[in-house]
Write an enzyme that holds these catalytic residues in place. Structure first.
Site, short mmCIF file in Angstrom:
data_model
loop_
_atom_site.label_atom_id
_atom_site.label_comp_id
_atom_site.label_asym_id
_atom_site.label_seq_id
_atom_site.Cartn_x
_atom_site.Cartn_y
_atom_site.Cartn_z
N ARG A 72 0.83 -1.21 0.00
CA ARG A 72 0.00 0.00 0.00
C ARG A 72 0.85 1.25 0.00
O ARG A 72 0.57 2.21 -0.70
CB ARG A 72 -0.92 -0.02 1.22
N TYR A 73 1.87 1.28 0.85
CA TYR A 73 2.73 2.45 0.96
C TYR A 73 3.99 2.20 0.14
O TYR A 73 4.37 1.06 -0.09
CB TYR A 73 3.14 2.68 2.41
N ARG A 76 6.93 0.21 2.38
CA ARG A 76 6.69 -0.93 3.26
C ARG A 76 5.58 -1.82 2.71
O ARG A 76 4.73 -1.35 1.95
CB ARG A 76 6.40 -0.48 4.71
N CYS A 85 -4.25 -18.17 14.33
CA CYS A 85 -3.99 -17.32 15.49
C CYS A 85 -4.06 -18.17 16.75
O CYS A 85 -4.67 -19.23 16.75
CB CYS A 85 -5.01 -16.20 15.57
N CYS A 89 -9.51 -12.68 18.09
CA CYS A 89 -9.96 -11.42 18.67
C CYS A 89 -11.29 -11.05 18.03
O CYS A 89 -11.39 -10.99 16.80
CB CYS A 89 -8.96 -10.32 18.40
N CYS A 92 -11.22 -8.37 15.28
CA CYS A 92 -10.23 -8.56 14.22
C CYS A 92 -10.64 -7.86 12.92
O CYS A 92 -11.79 -7.96 12.50
CB CYS A 92 -10.05 -10.05 13.96
N ARG A 94 -9.24 -8.65 10.10
CA ARG A 94 -9.08 -9.63 9.02
C ARG A 94 -9.96 -10.85 9.27
O ARG A 94 -9.57 -11.98 8.98
CB ARG A 94 -7.61 -10.04 8.84
N ASP A 253 -11.45 -0.57 12.85
CA ASP A 253 -11.55 -0.51 11.39
C ASP A 253 -12.99 -0.76 10.93
O ASP A 253 -13.74 -1.48 11.59
CB ASP A 253 -10.60 -1.54 10.76
N ASP A 290 -7.41 3.92 10.13
CA ASP A 290 -7.05 3.31 8.84
C ASP A 290 -8.26 3.47 7.91
O ASP A 290 -9.37 3.04 8.24
CB ASP A 290 -6.70 1.82 9.04
N LYS A 297 -3.30 4.61 6.82
CA LYS A 297 -3.47 5.11 8.19
C LYS A 297 -3.26 6.61 8.21
O LYS A 297 -2.21 7.08 7.79
CB LYS A 297 -2.46 4.44 9.12
#
Ligand SMILES: *Cc1c(COP(=O)(O)O)cnc(C)c1O
Length: 325
Positions: A72-73, A76, A85, A89, A92, A94, A253, A290, A297
Site C-alpha cells: 500500500r505504501y 513498506r 492465530c 480477537c 479482528c 481480518r 476498522d 485506517d 493510516k
C-alpha cells in the site's frame, strides 16, 4: 469451547468461530469483563450495522500484487504469513481470513514474493503479519524470516504477534536468541488492557528485548474494553516503564463483524488530549485511523489552534499567542 456457549451465541460462533488459550482464559474474572469481551462472541457481531460494512474494509485485496503480500505504501509491505492465530480477537480486521482453510505461506508463494521485493527495492520495511506468525513452528518461521533478511533492500522486518498476550510460553529463550541474531527484526505486539500485563507476558517481552529486539505495542481502542483515558494513561505508562514502547492507538476498522467496538474518533481525540496533560511523551502512542479503499493510516491529533493565526489553545485552556509560529 463452542459447546459451552448459550444457544444465541452458538449461532454467532458458527459465523465467527471462538478460540482462546488457557492462559488468556485464566485472566477472565467474569463474563462481560474486558478480557471476556476480546475473546468471547457477542450478538452484536451479527447486528444489522455489520451488514453495511465489507469483509475487506481496508481494501487490502486490491492492493495485493501477488498472493499473501499487501503493498500500500511506497516503502513498506505486509506479508500474510498464515491465517492461524492463538486466539480469535472479536474485533479482528481480518475476519475475512477466518473463513479460509488454514494456510501457511508456501515456498512457491515466497518465491514470488521474494522476486517482487527484489524488483521493488524501494520496499525497505516488511511486516510479517497474518494471522499470527508465531503460530508457525520455529523451523518454518525462521526459514521465512531468514529468507527475507538476506534481501539487501529490506532493512526492517517487523514480527506482528499477540503471542506475548495469548501464549507467552511461545517466546522461549532459544526463539528470542535466534530472532535477535537477525539484526533487522522488530517485535510488534498488541496489548489492549492492563490485566493482560501478566508476569509471564512481561517476561516474554523482556526476553525479546534482552536479545536486542525493539518491542513496540499497538493497542486498539475498544468500546467497553479500554475506552477510558485514566485507564489507558496508566496502561501506557506501565508499558513504557517495562520498556515496551506504546506505538499506535488505533480506532476500530470499518470491517464487518467488528463495528460494535467503535468509539468514534472524537473519543480517541479526547483521550489524546488527556494524555498531553497526564502522560509522558515517551509513553504516548500515535492515534490513527485506517481508511477504507486502501487510503492508509491517517494520524490524528487534537487541534490546538484557536482560530486566528499564531493564537493557540493551551493545555490549561488559555489563548496564547506564539510570536514566531
Ligand atoms: C499498517 C500498515 C503498514 C505499516 O504502516 P506503519 O504506519 O508504518 O506502521 C504497512 N502496510 C499496510 C498495508 C498496513 O496496513
Amino acid at each position: 469451547m463452542t459447546e459451552s456457549l448459550p444457544e444465541d451465541l452458538r449461532a454467532v460462533a458458527e459465523v465467527y468461530p471462538v478460540k482462546t488459550t488457557a492462559h488468556y482464559r485464566s485472566l477472565i474474572r467474569e463474563p462481560g469483563d474486558p478480557i471476556w469481551r476480546q475473546c468471547m462472541p457477542s450478538q452484536e457481531e451479527l447486528a444489522p450495522l455489520q451488514e453495511t460494512l465489507p469483509d475487506d474494509g481496508l481494501g487490502e485485496i486490491p492492493q495485493s500484487p501477488c498472493p499473501r503480500l499487501i503493498h500500500r505504501y511506497a516503502d513498506r509491505a505486509v506479508l500474510l504469513s498464515t491465517n492461524r492465530c492463538f486466539a480469535l480477537c472479536r474485533f479482528c480486521f481480518r475476519k475475512r481470513l477466518w473463513k479460509e482453510p488454514p494456510f501457511i505461506v508456501s515456498d512457491e508463494e515466497l518465491e514470488t514474493i521474494d522476486a517482487y521485493l527484489r524488483d521493488h527495492p524501494e520496499i525497505q520495511d516488511i511486516l510479517i503479519s497474518g494471522g499470527d506468525p508465531l503460530t508457525i513452528p520455529d523451523g518454518r518461521f525462521f526459514s521465512i524470516v531468514e529468507r527475507l533478511a538476506v534481501i539487501p533492500s529490506l532493512s526492517i522486518i517487523r514480527i506482528c504477534s499477540r503471542a506475548p498476550v495469548f501464549e507467552p510460553a511461545r517466546i522461549t529463550d532459544a526463539f528470542a536468541e535466534r530472532l535477535g541474531k537477525c539484526e533487522k527484526t522488530w517485535f510488534m505486539t498488541h496489548f489492549n488492557h492492563p490485566r493482560e500485563l501478566t508476569p509471564a507476558s512481561l517476561e516474554a517481552c523482556r526476553k525479546l528485548r534482552a536479545n536486542g529486539i525493539p518491542v513496540l505495542n499497538q493497542t486498539v481502542l475498544l468500546k467497553g474494553v479500554n475506552d477510558d483515558p485514566v485507564l489507558l494513561a496508566a496502561f501506557f505508562h506501565e508499558l513504557a516503564a517495562r520498556r515496551i514502547i506504546p506505538h499506535y492507538l488505533f480506532h476500530i476498522d470499518p470491517v464487518r463483524g467488528a463495528a460494535h467496538f467503535a468509539t468514534g474518533m472524537k473519543k480517541g481525540l479526547e483521550i489524546m488530549e488527556y494524555f498531553r496533560k497526564h502522560l509522558s511523551s515517551v509513553a504516548t502512542p500515535v492515534f490513527a485511523l485506517d481508511l477504507p479503499e486502501g487510503g492508509g493510516k491517517v494520524h490524528l491529533f487534537p487541534d490546538y489552534s484557536a482560530g486566528e493565526p499564531q493564537i493557540f489553545r493551551s493545555l490549561d485552556g488559555r489563548k496564547i499567542r506564539h510570536p514566531l509560529a
